[in-house]
Motif scaffolding. Structure first.
Motif, short mmCIF file in Angstrom:
data_model
loop_
_atom_site.label_atom_id
_atom_site.label_comp_id
_atom_site.label_asym_id
_atom_site.label_seq_id
_atom_site.Cartn_x
_atom_site.Cartn_y
_atom_site.Cartn_z
N ASN A 400 87.34 71.02 54.48
CA ASN A 400 87.72 70.20 53.32
C ASN A 400 86.52 69.89 52.43
O ASN A 400 86.36 68.78 51.91
CB ASN A 400 88.39 68.90 53.78
N GLY A 401 85.65 70.89 52.26
CA GLY A 401 84.53 70.77 51.36
C GLY A 401 83.29 70.11 51.93
O GLY A 401 82.26 70.05 51.28
N THR A 402 83.38 69.61 53.17
CA THR A 402 82.24 68.94 53.80
C THR A 402 81.61 69.85 54.84
O THR A 402 82.31 70.39 55.71
CB THR A 402 82.68 67.63 54.48
N GLN A 403 80.28 70.01 54.76
CA GLN A 403 79.60 70.87 55.73
C GLN A 403 79.65 70.24 57.12
O GLN A 403 79.27 69.10 57.33
CB GLN A 403 78.14 71.08 55.32
N LYS A 404 80.11 71.03 58.09
CA LYS A 404 80.25 70.55 59.46
C LYS A 404 79.35 71.30 60.45
O LYS A 404 79.18 70.85 61.58
CB LYS A 404 81.72 70.71 59.92
N TYR A 405 78.80 72.43 60.00
CA TYR A 405 78.01 73.25 60.93
C TYR A 405 77.00 74.07 60.14
O TYR A 405 77.33 74.62 59.08
CB TYR A 405 78.93 74.18 61.72
N SER A 406 75.78 74.16 60.64
CA SER A 406 74.76 75.01 60.02
C SER A 406 73.72 75.38 61.08
O SER A 406 72.98 74.51 61.54
CB SER A 406 74.08 74.29 58.85
N LYS A 407 73.70 76.65 61.46
CA LYS A 407 72.73 77.13 62.43
C LYS A 407 72.40 78.60 62.15
O LYS A 407 73.19 79.31 61.52
CB LYS A 407 73.25 76.99 63.86
N ALA A 408 71.28 79.03 62.65
CA ALA A 408 70.87 80.42 62.50
C ALA A 408 71.80 81.34 63.29
O ALA A 408 72.25 80.99 64.40
CB ALA A 408 69.44 80.61 62.96
N VAL A 409 72.11 82.49 62.71
CA VAL A 409 72.87 83.51 63.42
C VAL A 409 72.00 84.01 64.58
O VAL A 409 70.83 84.33 64.38
CB VAL A 409 73.23 84.68 62.49
N PRO A 410 72.53 84.06 65.81
CA PRO A 410 71.73 84.56 66.93
C PRO A 410 71.09 85.90 66.62
O PRO A 410 71.73 86.80 66.05
CB PRO A 410 72.75 84.66 68.06
N SER A 411 69.83 86.05 66.96
CA SER A 411 69.06 87.23 66.56
C SER A 411 69.62 88.53 67.12
O SER A 411 69.39 89.60 66.56
CB SER A 411 67.60 87.07 67.01
N GLY A 412 70.38 88.45 68.21
CA GLY A 412 70.94 89.65 68.79
C GLY A 412 71.94 90.37 67.89
O GLY A 412 72.25 91.55 68.10
N PHE A 413 72.43 89.67 66.86
CA PHE A 413 73.40 90.28 65.95
C PHE A 413 72.74 90.96 64.75
O PHE A 413 73.42 91.49 63.88
CB PHE A 413 74.37 89.20 65.43
N LYS A 414 71.41 90.96 64.72
CA LYS A 414 70.69 91.41 63.53
C LYS A 414 70.99 92.85 63.14
O LYS A 414 71.02 93.18 61.94
CB LYS A 414 69.19 91.25 63.74
N ASP A 415 71.23 93.70 64.09
CA ASP A 415 71.43 95.12 63.78
C ASP A 415 72.90 95.54 63.74
O ASP A 415 73.21 96.72 63.70
CB ASP A 415 70.68 95.98 64.80
N TYR A 416 73.78 94.55 63.76
CA TYR A 416 75.22 94.82 63.75
C TYR A 416 75.85 94.33 62.45
O TYR A 416 75.56 93.23 61.98
CB TYR A 416 75.92 94.12 64.92
N GLY A 417 76.74 95.14 61.89
CA GLY A 417 77.51 94.71 60.73
C GLY A 417 78.57 93.71 61.16
O GLY A 417 78.88 93.56 62.35
N GLN A 418 79.16 93.03 60.18
CA GLN A 418 80.17 92.02 60.46
C GLN A 418 81.33 92.16 59.47
O GLN A 418 81.21 92.79 58.42
CB GLN A 418 79.58 90.61 60.33
N TYR A 419 82.45 91.52 59.80
CA TYR A 419 83.58 91.45 58.87
C TYR A 419 84.37 90.18 59.16
O TYR A 419 84.28 89.61 60.25
CB TYR A 419 84.48 92.69 58.97
N PHE A 420 85.14 89.73 58.16
CA PHE A 420 85.94 88.52 58.30
C PHE A 420 87.35 88.84 58.80
O PHE A 420 87.89 89.93 58.54
CB PHE A 420 86.07 87.80 56.96
N LYS A 421 87.94 87.87 59.50
CA LYS A 421 89.33 87.94 59.90
C LYS A 421 89.96 86.57 59.68
O LYS A 421 89.26 85.55 59.75
CB LYS A 421 89.48 88.35 61.38
N ALA A 422 91.26 86.54 59.43
CA ALA A 422 91.95 85.26 59.21
C ALA A 422 93.43 85.43 59.50
O ALA A 422 94.00 86.50 59.27
CB ALA A 422 91.75 84.78 57.77
N GLY A 423 94.05 84.37 59.99
CA GLY A 423 95.48 84.39 60.28
C GLY A 423 95.80 83.55 61.48
O GLY A 423 95.33 82.42 61.62
N ASP A 424 96.60 84.11 62.39
CA ASP A 424 97.04 83.41 63.60
C ASP A 424 96.72 84.28 64.81
O ASP A 424 97.42 85.23 65.11
CB ASP A 424 98.55 83.15 63.51
#
Length: 449
Positions: A400-424
């Motif tokens: 609802n527009g308020t920041q609730k979380y902020s942390k560095a992405v774990p370094s182990g993911f540095k060499d991997y691409g990512q994509y979004f998913k949404a739904g149920d």
């Protein structure tokens, strides 16, 4: 993740008094105007114009242009005159990123990317449902077709309790400044109207047609959410191999009992039964969208450590939380550099619990489990918004527009691409019942800027 020349034509008689009052007030604060248009700058502050009081669904149409791009100029509807953004219920904006967007609850968003050019006038049409506290907004550029900028967006969070709309507000923020020219809105009851007296590109007939087109009356999920850059995984098919619906099928109007348009509130409904089919790499069924690249056929696979800001925004409501469900996630894709073992793990998942609690689960690496962090509570059946952002290796989540979380992405993911998913994505382990989890999305957008 992504007009119309102001005319001097005479507006309908029922707006004459409103325009006269507006002109008198404009002169008092030094606003320049033509017969049906005004030009303001940041020095004028919030400029308010009374409109006939509305308590149901109504359509408003007007033209506007910004003198600079990017800009930060808003056009809004509210209850009473306002002098602060928190008092504005439904807002369209010439934004600081050079695109036209709209306010959705606690944050700005856009159903489609609509860049704007300085000095070019755009035609706006807003369909506002005061009772439901939602609105849709459409924009037409000169010689172009109408595009959706907001689809069933929620009123600004601070205005979720208002019961009527009776004011039109315009504002130009001092940063970056410039000016904005706009016409007084024409208003009609219902979800469609004949727009304004002039139209983008100079054709009044095309403007009238677009304002009564299917864009204001959705006929499929694609009319609510732009699905050209998504595929859909269903809880049907054969064990270990669920059915997948392509982007072209979704754009073509695909719907079934697990993914459909809910006409009661023009939302996109997702249903994942407990006994639904699931993939080989999961024990849970889902009715869930998967991000694709702009061609709709190539899987998205972006770098979480590059210089872009990768954002997933959604407005939704969970209607059946008999089990925990995942409503949004960042999932690992394919390897983008180096030599590594492929992984099927998510980077993070946003969970909705049976009691309405929201939880983020972040994997420590492509091979490890999740660490969970609570983000707050939203009661079942209550509409809310979330935003997931990854920029320069930092993961942030807003509710609802308020920041609730902020942390560095774990370094182990540095060499991997990512994509979004949404739904149920139903997290049940029952796998025997035909009942399941359900949610409804009012907006969903992705940007990579």
């Amino acid at each position: 993740m992504n007009t119309h020349v102001v005319s001097n034509e005479v507006l309908p008689r029922r707006f004459a008094r409103g325009i006269q009052a507006f002109i008198v007030g404009a002169a008092a604060v030094g606003i320049s105007f033509a017969a049906s248009a005004a030009t303001i700058s940041s020095s004028n502050g919030f400029v308010n114009t009374s409109v006939s009081s509305q308590t149901g669904t109504f359509t408003a149409a007007f033209d506007a242009s910004a003198s600079i791009s990017p800009s930060n100029a808003t056009l809004s509807f509210s209850n009473g005159s306002q002098s602060a953004y928190t008092g504005l219920a439904a807002t369209v904006r010439f934004s600081t990123t050079g695109v036209i967007d709209a306010r959705n609850g606690g944050a700005y968003a856009a159903a489609s990317s609509i860049p704007f050019t300085a000095g070019t006038t755009y035609h706006f049409r807003m369909v506002i449902n005061v009772a439901a506290k939602t609105y849709s907004a459409y924009v037409t550029a000169p010689g172009g077709s109408e595009k959706t900028v907001a689809s069933n967006y929620a009123f600004r969070t601070e205005q979720a309790g208002i019961s009527s709309i009776n004011n039109f507000n315009a504002d130009v923020n001092a940063t970056p400044g410039g000016s904005m020219t706009y016409t007084t809105p024409t208003i009609s009851s219902g979800s469609s109207s004949s727009s304004s007296s002039s139209s983008a590109g100079g054709s009044s007939s095309s403007s009238s047609k677009s304002s009564s087109s299917s864009s204001s009356t959705p006929k499929s999920p694609n009319d609510v959410i732009s699905l050209a850059h998504w595929t859909l995984q269903l809880p049907t098919g054969s064990p270990g191999s669920p059915d997948t619906i392509s982007a072209s099928q979704l754009v073509g109007g695909f719907t079934n009992s697990y993914f459909y348009l809910d006409t009661s509130d023009n939302s996109v409904a997702f249903f994942a039964p407990d006994n639904g089919v699931h993939t080989q790499n999961s024990s849970h069924p889902r009715s869930e969208l998967r991000e694709m690249q702009s061609d709709g056929t190539t899987e998205a696979n972006w770098d979480p450590f590059d210089s872009l800001t990768h954002t997933l925004k959604a407005s939704l409501k969970v209607t059946d939380a008999r089990h925990r469900l995942c409503v949004g996630q960042v999932h690992i894709g394919s390897i983008i550099r180096g030599s590594h073992t492929a992984s099927t793990k998510p980077l993070m998942e946003l969970y909705y619990e049976t009691n309405g609690d929201l939880t983020i689960g972040v994997n420590g690496s492509p091979t490890s489990g999740q660490t969970e962090t609570p983000l707050g509570n939203v009661a079942v059946g209550t509409q809310f918004s979330y935003q997931i952002t990854i920029s320069g290796g930092t993961l942030k989540v807003y509710i609802n527009g308020t920041q609730k979380y902020s942390k560095a992405v774990p370094s182990g993911f540095k060499d991997y691409g990512q994509y979004f998913k949404a739904g149920d994505y139903n997290q049940t382990t029952v796998l025997t019942d035909s009942v399941g989890t359900k949610d409804k999305f009012y907006s969903l957008s992705v940007s990579h800027q």
